[in-house]
Write a protein that holds these residues in place. Structure first.
Motif, PDB file in Angstrom:
ATOM      1  N   ARG A 106       0.976  -1.084  -0.082  1.00  0.00           N
ATOM      2  CA  ARG A 106      -0.005  -0.119  -0.039  1.00  0.00           C
ATOM      3  C   ARG A 106       0.940   1.466  -0.100  1.00  0.00           C
ATOM      4  N   CYS A 107       2.027   1.098  -0.027  1.00  0.00           N
ATOM      5  CA  CYS A 107       2.870   2.337   0.414  1.00  0.00           C
ATOM      6  C   CYS A 107       3.229   3.159  -0.891  1.00  0.00           C
ATOM      7  N   ALA A 108       3.325   2.529  -1.914  1.00  0.00           N
ATOM      8  CA  ALA A 108       3.594   3.203  -3.153  1.00  0.00           C
ATOM      9  C   ALA A 108       2.439   4.070  -3.490  1.00  0.00           C
ATOM     10  N   GLY A 109       1.233   3.762  -3.072  1.00  0.00           N
ATOM     11  CA  GLY A 109       0.041   4.532  -3.361  1.00  0.00           C
ATOM     12  C   GLY A 109       0.097   5.849  -2.528  1.00  0.00           C
ATOM     13  N   LEU A 110       0.460   5.576  -1.119  1.00  0.00           N
ATOM     14  CA  LEU A 110       0.463   6.579  -0.210  1.00  0.00           C
ATOM     15  C   LEU A 110       1.481   7.730  -0.900  1.00  0.00           C
ATOM     16  N   ASP A 111       2.672   6.921  -1.462  1.00  0.00           N
ATOM     17  CA  ASP A 111       3.608   7.945  -1.804  1.00  0.00           C
ATOM     18  C   ASP A 111       3.645   8.871  -2.868  1.00  0.00           C
ATOM     19  N   SER A 112       2.572   8.240  -3.718  1.00  0.00           N
ATOM     20  CA  SER A 112       2.171   8.944  -5.006  1.00  0.00           C
ATOM     21  C   SER A 112       1.175  10.115  -4.697  1.00  0.00           C
ATOM     22  N   ILE A 113       0.315   9.671  -3.752  1.00  0.00           N
ATOM     23  CA  ILE A 113      -0.574  10.890  -3.362  1.00  0.00           C
ATOM     24  C   ILE A 113       0.265  12.015  -2.488  1.00  0.00           C
ATOM     25  N   SER A 114       1.117  11.574  -1.799  1.00  0.00           N
ATOM     26  CA  SER A 114       1.927  12.543  -1.158  1.00  0.00           C
ATOM     27  C   SER A 114       2.908  13.476  -2.005  1.00  0.00           C
ATOM     28  N   VAL A 115       3.353  12.899  -3.146  1.00  0.00           N
ATOM     29  CA  VAL A 115       4.011  13.588  -4.133  1.00  0.00           C
ATOM     30  C   VAL A 115       3.079  14.412  -4.786  1.00  0.00           C
ATOM     31  N   MET A 116       2.027  13.881  -5.220  1.00  0.00           N
ATOM     32  CA  MET A 116       0.842  14.760  -5.945  1.00  0.00           C
ATOM     33  C   MET A 116       0.450  15.985  -5.541  1.00  0.00           C
ATOM     34  N   HIS A 117       0.452  16.070  -3.945  1.00  0.00           N
ATOM     35  CA  HIS A 117      -0.025  17.328  -3.382  1.00  0.00           C
ATOM     36  C   HIS A 117       0.965  18.448  -3.793  1.00  0.00           C
ATOM     37  N   SER A 118       2.452  18.082  -3.811  1.00  0.00           N
ATOM     38  CA  SER A 118       3.431  19.097  -3.816  1.00  0.00           C
ATOM     39  C   SER A 118       3.464  19.398  -5.433  1.00  0.00           C
ATOM     40  N   ILE A 119       3.607  18.380  -6.265  1.00  0.00           N
ATOM     41  CA  ILE A 119       3.738  18.801  -7.595  1.00  0.00           C
ATOM     42  C   ILE A 119       2.594  19.452  -8.377  1.00  0.00           C
ATOM     43  N   THR A 120       1.391  19.126  -7.916  1.00  0.00           N
ATOM     44  CA  THR A 120       0.437  19.685  -8.725  1.00  0.00           C
ATOM     45  C   THR A 120       0.285  21.216  -8.212  1.00  0.00           C
ATOM     46  N   TYR A 121       0.699  21.459  -7.192  1.00  0.00           N
ATOM     47  CA  TYR A 121       0.872  22.788  -6.386  1.00  0.00           C
ATOM     48  C   TYR A 121       1.857  23.596  -7.268  1.00  0.00           C
ATOM     49  N   ASP A 122       3.009  22.924  -7.733  1.00  0.00           N
ATOM     50  CA  ASP A 122       4.158  23.501  -8.295  1.00  0.00           C
ATOM     51  C   ASP A 122       3.673  23.769  -9.725  1.00  0.00           C
ATOM     52  N   ILE A 123       3.157  22.848 -10.217  1.00  0.00           N
ATOM     53  CA  ILE A 123       2.595  23.063 -11.649  1.00  0.00           C
ATOM     54  C   ILE A 123       1.942  24.294 -11.872  1.00  0.00           C
ATOM     55  N   ASP A 124       0.658  24.165 -10.853  1.00  0.00           N
ATOM     56  CA  ASP A 124      -0.059  25.524 -10.941  1.00  0.00           C
ATOM     57  C   ASP A 124       0.530  26.730 -10.809  1.00  0.00           C
ATOM     58  N   GLN A 125       1.465  26.963  -9.925  1.00  0.00           N
ATOM     59  CA  GLN A 125       2.233  27.934  -9.776  1.00  0.00           C
ATOM     60  C   GLN A 125       2.984  28.594 -11.171  1.00  0.00           C
ATOM     61  N   ALA A 126       3.546  27.460 -11.715  1.00  0.00           N
ATOM     62  CA  ALA A 126       4.345  27.602 -12.937  1.00  0.00           C
ATOM     63  C   ALA A 126       3.416  28.128 -14.070  1.00  0.00           C
ATOM     64  N   HIS A 127       2.122  27.259 -14.331  1.00  0.00           N
ATOM     65  CA  HIS A 127       1.352  27.416 -15.388  1.00  0.00           C
ATOM     66  C   HIS A 127       0.247  28.098 -15.309  1.00  0.00           C
ATOM     67  N   GLY A 128      -0.392  28.258 -14.240  1.00  0.00           N
ATOM     68  CA  GLY A 128      -1.727  28.722 -13.914  1.00  0.00           C
ATOM     69  C   GLY A 128      -2.935  28.016 -14.171  1.00  0.00           C
ATOM     70  N   THR A 129      -2.342  26.709 -14.109  1.00  0.00           N
ATOM     71  CA  THR A 129      -3.350  25.510 -14.223  1.00  0.00           C
ATOM     72  C   THR A 129      -4.190  25.287 -12.940  1.00  0.00           C
ATOM     73  N   GLU A 130      -5.008  24.159 -12.833  1.00  0.00           N
ATOM     74  CA  GLU A 130      -5.891  23.955 -11.820  1.00  0.00           C
ATOM     75  C   GLU A 130      -5.829  22.542 -11.243  1.00  0.00           C
ATOM     76  N   TYR A 131      -4.614  22.023 -11.420  1.00  0.00           N
ATOM     77  CA  TYR A 131      -4.539  20.573 -11.029  1.00  0.00           C
ATOM     78  C   TYR A 131      -4.656  20.367  -9.204  1.00  0.00           C
ATOM     79  N   HIS A 132      -4.011  21.203  -8.720  1.00  0.00           N
ATOM     80  CA  HIS A 132      -4.003  21.097  -7.291  1.00  0.00           C
ATOM     81  C   HIS A 132      -5.451  20.850  -6.521  1.00  0.00           C
ATOM     82  N   PRO A 133      -6.254  22.174  -6.961  1.00  0.00           N
ATOM     83  CA  PRO A 133      -7.589  21.798  -6.398  1.00  0.00           C
ATOM     84  C   PRO A 133      -8.480  20.657  -6.874  1.00  0.00           C
ATOM     85  N   ARG A 134      -7.822  20.202  -8.149  1.00  0.00           N
ATOM     86  CA  ARG A 134      -8.644  19.025  -8.753  1.00  0.00           C
ATOM     87  C   ARG A 134      -8.115  17.824  -7.873  1.00  0.00           C
ATOM     88  N   PHE A 135      -6.885  17.679  -7.582  1.00  0.00           N
ATOM     89  CA  PHE A 135      -6.374  16.649  -6.844  1.00  0.00           C
ATOM     90  C   PHE A 135      -6.803  16.505  -5.327  1.00  0.00           C
TER      91      PHE A 135
END
Ligand code: SF4
Ligand code: FE
Length: 487
Positions: A106-135
């Motif tokens: 079950r850990c890779a799944g946990l680690d994938s949502i953990s990393v998505m929290h910060s990566i979606t945030y960073d992509i949104d900051q760089a590109h003005g996308t809306e991935y983070h609220p979607r995630f």
């Protein structure tokens, strides 16, 4: 989509939630109707069930308070928001390793949502996308339904010297094949999918750094396991067919096992609400790097299995009447030292974790890589010592049926007896457990997965090389040696 899922509370609810999904699953060249009931698959489901049971039995350890709404959630669905969160995650993983003696998937799944929290945030900051609220919307539902998400990270990769877009067969890396106003279609495959059949969702993520030419491969999204176009082919494990034999003794660990599958995607649709990266190729490298910081520390799981190995080795020594012999005790000390060395690097990487701009915390990368690198070696030495203490009998023992047969049972009971007050059957059982973990089905989890899971040894050495800052170390050495330095 979500309305068809009943929220899961207990481990039994979890097992029930896997039934009737009509997944296309192949094993031994045949399609399986209901994986849940397959004797070879069931122990792997039971290992994941333990992650639900532990949350009920020891909520302080295996549940956490969601940063989204303050609700109690399974720790496997909790985004770490402090160093203590990561410490507790590691402790929970060690405990689950002790309980199951295998990979609890079950850990890779946990680690994938953990990393998505910060990566979606960073992509949104760089590109003005809306991935983070979607995630976050997806995560809220996932937590509410208490479901399992698996990480589909490893592409087959084909010719290793070529980038995704250079491959002769473009399906060797997962890619976007088509798109419409509602989402995208993807084709390709994800290999070594841990718990790939036992989960409810799968997150697909790029497996490595991508360039501008690989834009179509820069896709991150989640799909339900029963999505149209998905086929699963079950991976074999050493001695796995013992699970289909009568009797539990020769299985060594009849209750628990790991699971890996090949998941093949044939134009699988992902709606926009489940897409968290679409073409932002420059974020593939930081995503992979952050994922490895989390996941290489997750390999603390193997210390739980190491605890079982030390216990099994000590037990067989005792059953043989040798527990007080000094070299035997010393071997147990050596096994423990190795096991705790793994634990120290992992738990230190949690204590040394840092916050990212999104608010999620991440393990110290150097220490996480050292942890995983220790894991590529020490379980082999621990296993060697356990086999040393077990003796050759572990691999020459007759079957459970022979021990139970009218003709041979009494003979085997007499000649395989160790200490007089210990039943021969108990001696056989502990030897079968050592066999299971060092040569049999769970050696996949204890040894080969330790070697190659979360990146093979060289992958950690590359990260250690990047982070080791030799210049600073040289500066200290030269200063002490009295060598004049420019700065
Ligand atoms: Fe978790 Fe360990 Fe299995 Fe990876 S190998 S999923 S870290 S139990
Ligand atoms: Fe793994």
């Amino acid at each position: 989509m979500w309305s068809q899922f009943k929220p899961i509370v207990t481990g039994d609810d979890y097992v029930e939630s896997l039934r009737g999904r009509n997944l296309t699953v192949y094993l031994f060249g045949e399609q399986i109707k209901e994986p849940v009931d397959h004797p070879m698959i069931w122990p792997s489901i039971n290992a994941l069930k333990a992650t639900y049971d532990l949350a009920t039995d020891e909520p302080e350890l295996a549940s956490a308070t969601s940063h989204l709404n303050g609700e109690k959630v399974n720790r496997f669905l909790h985004i770490p928001h402090s160093a203590q969160d990561l410490v507790m995650k590691n402790r929970m993983q060690r405990k689950l390793g002790q309980i199951t003696g295998t990979c609890f998937q079950r850990c890779a799944g946990l680690d994938s949502i953990s990393v998505m929290h910060s990566i979606t945030y960073d992509i949104d900051q760089a590109h003005g996308t809306e991935y983070h609220p979607r995630f976050i919307r997806f995560l809220e539902r996932l937590q509410k339904h208490n479901q399992i998400i698996a990480a589909g990270m490893t592409d087959p990769k084909g010719d290793r010297s070529k980038a995704p877009h250079e491959q002769a067969d473009q399906d060797l890396f997962m890619r976007i094949t088509d798109r419409n106003e509602n989402g995208v279609f993807v084709s390709g495959a994800k290999a070594h999918m841990t718990g790939g059949l036992n989960s409810h969702w799968m997150m697909v993520l790029p497996t490595m750094r991508l360039s501008e030419h690989d834009k179509d491969f820069a896709i991150i999204g989640v799909v339900p396991l029963q999505a149209e176009g998905l086929t699963y082919i079950y991976g074999r494990q050493s001695c796995d067919t013992r699970a289909m034999e009568a009797g539990d003794v020769d299985k060594g660990n009849a209750q628990y096992a790991g699971q890996e599958v090949l998941a093949v995607f044939d134009n699988v649709f992902i709606p926009w609400e489940h897409i968290f990266m679409d073409g932002e190729y420059e974020f593939a490298a930081p995503m992979v790097e952050r994922f490895t910081s989390y996941h290489r520390a997750s390999y603390v799981c193997k210390t739980g299995l190491g605890d079982v190995m030390v216990g099994a080795a000590a037990t067989i020594a005792e059953y043989n009447g040798l527990e007080k012999v000094s070299h035997i005790r010393d071997k147990l000390v050596e096994m423990t030292h190795l096991n705790e060395t793994i634990y120290s690097s992992s738990i230190a990487s949690a204590h040394e974790s840092k916050p990212l701009p999104s608010g999620a915390w991440i393990n110290d990368s150097m220490l996480a890589n050292v942890c995983k690198h220790n894991v590529t070696r020490f379980p082999y030495e621990i296993s060697r010592l356990a086999q040393d203490l077990a003796g050759g009998l572990m691999v020459t023992l007759p079957s459970q049926q022979d021990f139970e047969s009218e003709e041979t049972g009494a003979l085997l009971d007499k000649y395989f007896k160790g200490r007089e007050d210990i039943p021969t059957a108990d001696r056989v059982k502990i030897l079968r457990l050592i066999e299971n973990m060092t040569l049999g089905r769970n050696a996949v989890g204890y040894l080969t997965e330790s070697m190659h899971g979360a990146g093979s040894p060289q992958a950690q050495r590359i990260q250690i090389l990047r982070g080791m800052n030799v210049d600073q170390k040289k500066w200290h050495a030269k200063k002490l040696a009295g060598i004049q330095q420019v700065d």
